[in-house]
Design a protein around this motif. Structure first.
Motif, PDB file in Angstrom:
ATOM      1  N   CYS A  13      -0.645   3.398  -2.954  1.00  7.55           N
ATOM      2  CA  CYS A  13      -1.735   2.887  -3.800  1.00  7.55           C
ATOM      3  C   CYS A  13      -1.498   3.257  -5.256  1.00  7.55           C
ATOM      4  CB  CYS A  13      -3.073   3.457  -3.341  1.00  7.55           C
ATOM      5  SG  CYS A  13      -3.682   2.820  -1.771  1.00  7.55           S
ATOM      6  N   GLU A  14      -1.069   4.487  -5.478  1.00  9.90           N
ATOM      7  CA  GLU A  14      -0.957   4.958  -6.858  1.00  9.90           C
ATOM      8  C   GLU A  14       0.263   4.393  -7.575  1.00  9.90           C
ATOM      9  OE1 GLU A  14      -1.639   9.110  -7.445  1.00  9.90           O
ATOM     10  OE2 GLU A  14      -3.540   9.079  -6.359  1.00  9.90           O
ATOM     11  N   ILE A  15       1.380   4.209  -6.879  1.00  8.60           N
ATOM     12  CA  ILE A  15       2.532   3.643  -7.586  1.00  8.60           C
ATOM     13  C   ILE A  15       2.289   2.168  -7.911  1.00  8.60           C
ATOM     14  CG2 ILE A  15       4.152   5.266  -6.546  1.00  8.60           C
ATOM     15  CD1 ILE A  15       5.226   2.942  -4.866  1.00  8.60           C
ATOM     16  N   MET A  16       1.413   1.505  -7.142  1.00  5.64           N
ATOM     17  CA  MET A  16       1.048   0.127  -7.465  1.00  5.64           C
ATOM     18  C   MET A  16      -0.153   0.066  -8.405  1.00  5.64           C
ATOM     19  SD  MET A  16       1.656  -2.108  -3.982  1.00  5.64           S
ATOM     20  CE  MET A  16       0.629  -1.115  -2.915  1.00  5.64           C
ATOM     21  N   ASP A  17      -0.681   1.235  -8.759  1.00  6.46           N
ATOM     22  CA  ASP A  17      -1.823   1.344  -9.668  1.00  6.46           C
ATOM     23  C   ASP A  17      -3.038   0.594  -9.131  1.00  6.46           C
ATOM     24  OD1 ASP A  17      -3.067   2.361 -11.945  1.00  6.46           O
ATOM     25  OD2 ASP A  17      -2.565   0.620 -13.173  1.00  6.46           O
ATOM     26  N   LEU A  18      -3.279   0.734  -7.831  1.00  5.56           N
ATOM     27  CA  LEU A  18      -4.444   0.114  -7.205  1.00  5.56           C
ATOM     28  C   LEU A  18      -5.653   1.017  -7.380  1.00  5.56           C
ATOM     29  CD1 LEU A  18      -2.880  -1.102  -3.822  1.00  5.56           C
ATOM     30  CD2 LEU A  18      -3.011  -2.333  -6.012  1.00  5.56           C
TER      31      LEU A  18
ATOM     32  N   VAL B 238      -0.392  -6.498  -4.694  1.00 10.00           N
ATOM     33  CA  VAL B 238      -1.509  -6.604  -5.631  1.00 10.00           C
ATOM     34  C   VAL B 238      -2.167  -7.946  -5.341  1.00 10.00           C
ATOM     35  CG1 VAL B 238      -2.228  -6.667  -8.037  1.00 10.00           C
ATOM     36  CG2 VAL B 238      -0.298  -5.223  -7.346  1.00 10.00           C
ATOM     37  N   THR B 239      -3.467  -7.936  -5.125  1.00  5.93           N
ATOM     38  CA  THR B 239      -4.184  -9.129  -4.687  1.00  5.93           C
ATOM     39  C   THR B 239      -5.396  -9.368  -5.585  1.00  5.93           C
ATOM     40  OG1 THR B 239      -5.624  -7.899  -3.173  1.00  5.93           O
ATOM     41  CG2 THR B 239      -3.500  -8.644  -2.291  1.00  5.93           C
TER      42      THR B 239
ATOM     43  N   VAL C 107      -6.432  -4.386  -7.632  1.00  6.56           N
ATOM     44  CA  VAL C 107      -6.846  -4.160  -6.246  1.00  6.56           C
ATOM     45  C   VAL C 107      -5.707  -4.657  -5.366  1.00  6.56           C
ATOM     46  CG1 VAL C 107      -9.254  -4.507  -6.892  1.00  6.56           C
ATOM     47  CG2 VAL C 107      -7.988  -6.388  -5.835  1.00  6.56           C
ATOM     48  N   GLY C 108      -5.644  -4.160  -4.130  1.00  6.02           N
ATOM     49  CA  GLY C 108      -4.536  -4.616  -3.314  1.00  6.02           C
ATOM     50  C   GLY C 108      -4.532  -4.085  -1.894  1.00  6.02           C
TER      51      GLY C 108
END
Length: 251
Positions: free
Chosen positions: A107-112, A140-141, A187-188
């Motif tokens: 989650c964090e590496i995708m900055d969700l 990422v959605t 969000v994702g």
């Protein structure tokens, strides 16, 4: 088994970032449904199997109040700024081993800021969009569902809490995602940590009433979501290596 061949391609990459990722403080909250205490205990025990620091905030189901109304009660009794993540879970899910160890770093590496684990293919889900995507670590959605497991970063909790107090809670997720977009937050869905939901949504409450409440809620907020635009990936994470992420950008 909850870990299968889908994960082997990415396992070394994910394990590497998971073991190096900073320890986070996570609050797991859920509604305690009468006569289902053992199920919730089993789910909580899965969340305890982690290197992260985890606290639990269960709340007894209050008659006539919805899921997030009850969750608001639970969260009002803790100091939310103490936590990096708040995870809202149902009691009818199977989680993969060491779920948080993998889920939180991804989650964090995708900055969700709002996220959910994908569903396995035989899991009960309201939308096929939430099923695990092959050859994807995470996405990422534009949409994240408000159950059965939803995670909120502290940055999102700053503008989402208290949650909307709907009796049946449908459409709260559309509002969450709209608020995230307004705050320029991602969000994702994390495909690598796919879960299994053990029963269908709407199994034990009136779908017609839930639908009517959701439509009225969206109308009050002037939200008119377009299904084709809502259920869309914007980026798909394919590779993690040497501090770099490889995404497919979806147009």
């Amino acid at each position: 088994m909850l870990f299968d061949i889908h994960n082997t391609k990415f396992a070394r990459q994910v394990r590497r970032i998971a073991t190096r990722h900073p320890i986070r403080k996570v609050l797991v909250t859920s509604v305690q449904v009468p006569r289902r205490g053992r199920k919730l205990d089993k789910v909580f025990s899965r969340f305890m199997n982690t290197r992260h620091t985890v606290d639990f905030a269960p709340v007894r189901m209050a008659r006539g109040r919805g899921k997030f109304s009850n969750i608001n009660t639970a969260l009002s009794k803790v100091n939310l700024p103490d936590y990096d993540w708040v995870v809202v879970t149902d009691d009818d899910v199977n989680l993969p081993p060491r779920f948080l160890d993998m889920f939180i770093p991804l989650c964090e590496i995708m900055d969700l800021k709002i996220s959910q684990p994908a569903h396995r293919y035989h899991s009960y889900t309201s939308f096929t969009f939430n099923y695990r995507k092959w050859n994807s670590i995470g996405r990422v959605t534009r949409y994240v569902e408000d159950g059965p497991v939803t995670a909120f970063h502290r940055d999102a909790m700053a503008y989402l809490f208290p949650f909307p107090e709907l009796r049946w809670a449908w459409a709260t997720d559309i509002a969450f995602c709209d608020e995230a977009r307004r705050n320029h937050h991602n969000v994702g869905i994390v495909d690598y940590t796919a879960i299994e939901h053990l029963k269908p949504a709407g199994h034990d409450y009136p779908v017609r009433e839930a639908t009517a409440e959701a439509r009225a809620f969206l109308s009050r907020r002037s939200l008119q979501p377009d299904r084709q635009d809502l259920f869309r990936d914007t980026e798909i994470l394919r590779h993690i290596g040497n501090g770099c992420l490889t995404y497919d950008v979806m147009m």
